[in-house]
Design an enzyme around this catalytic site. Sequence first.
Site, PDB file in Angstrom:
ATOM      1  N   ASP A   1       0.856  -1.184   0.000  1.00 34.93           N
ATOM      2  CA  ASP A   1       0.000   0.000   0.000  1.00 34.93           C
ATOM      3  C   ASP A   1       0.892   1.233   0.000  1.00 34.93           C
ATOM      4  OD1 ASP A   1      -2.165   1.663   0.111  1.00 34.93           O
ATOM      5  OD2 ASP A   1      -2.729   1.179   2.175  1.00 34.93           O
TER       6      ASP A   1
ATOM      7  N   ASP B   1      -2.810   2.426  -6.156  1.00 35.98           N
ATOM      8  CA  ASP B   1      -1.779   2.508  -5.132  1.00 35.98           C
ATOM      9  C   ASP B   1      -1.706   1.309  -4.193  1.00 35.98           C
ATOM     10  OD1 ASP B   1      -4.190   3.068  -3.913  1.00 35.98           O
ATOM     11  OD2 ASP B   1      -3.375   4.600  -2.584  1.00 35.98           O
ATOM     12  N   GLU B   2      -2.397   0.220  -4.496  1.00 37.20           N
ATOM     13  CA  GLU B   2      -2.284  -0.950  -3.626  1.00 37.20           C
ATOM     14  C   GLU B   2      -2.562  -2.227  -4.405  1.00 37.20           C
ATOM     15  OE1 GLU B   2      -5.248  -1.569  -0.544  1.00 37.20           O
ATOM     16  OE2 GLU B   2      -6.527  -0.045  -1.450  1.00 37.20           O
TER      17      GLU B   2
END
Length: 369
Positions: free
Chosen positions: A21, A115-116
């Site tokens: 993350d 983003d993860e």
Amino acid sequence: MTTDSDPTQSEAPRRKIIHVDMDAFYASVEQRDNPELRGKPVVVGGAGPRGVVAAASYEARVFGVRSAMPSVTARRKCPELIFARPRFDVYREVSGQIREIFAEHTDLIEPLSLDEAYLDVTENKQGIASATELAQVVRARIKEVTGLNASAGISYCKFLAKMASDLNKPNGQAVITPRRGAEFVAALPVAKFHGVGPATAAKMARLGITTGADLRAQSLEFLRQNFGKSGGWYYRISRGIDERAVQPHRERKSVGAEDTFLEDIFEPALAREELAKLVARVWRHTDDKGLKARTVVVKVKYADFQQITRSRTLSVPLASAAEMEALSFALLDPVFPVAKGIRLLGVTLSTLSGEDDEAATQGVQLSLW
């Protein structure tokens, strides 16, 4: 063998899963690219009276500023707040760099957003036996290539890897071993469970369930009676059991766009005009990706923040932007006349099919403000 009546027994081999993350991703990219923003409270989002915070730097979070917060509220909490307009083309480019780093180690990559992502590293290309060590390698490589910090959670299942990635943020990592899994869940407030929203947490509280231990004390029948199909899921995760595999080619769920207006809309013609812009944006995105959709969803949020949705599913995919627009208008028109103004309109395509597996990983929101 795992059975529906006794989901605590499993012969499935232990996986090694990492949840990566990025830390305050959008805001961190802005601070990276603009040295004047470093060390300052920064949010990405609209600064106007109807703006919404899409991401907040850690300097802004100290003041209680969070994503999805109205910009007016954020500015009240932190008068020195700096607003940066979003640059999704840049964020997508950086996300692509990060994805390439993941692919250096495993092909089992399940992106959740820009983003993860989950990585299954049970068997990995570098032959690194320790998932903890591999997570450190991945994070260091991300820092080297992008200049950004990432946090990671390492565990034997997706649920616990996701929970672990939050434990030592920012720029840290944590491990939850199989031996600690059930114990960790037992001590965790159910309101912090990934996938348990405020409404479900409130319902659980009314039933006397506030921790993982409380959840584990309930029978499978009780949980199914009160939470339907989700009851079996809650029963299992309360025992640290999550046998979901990392899915590198998840079916995309939806593509949508929405806009919040500076002034409330009362007139049908103006609402149609704004909705047509959103339809064009969503259709262009799905058409570029070679995707087809059978379901159109129109969202309306009123001035008092009450929200409604209207949808229709066809037997065959939509054939054109004009057809999507006509169907969207048909869903919107019954809303009028309105006694209270409309502050936001949105439109989403779902029940998708197509050839673009690279992007087909999750619902994509093209605009949030």
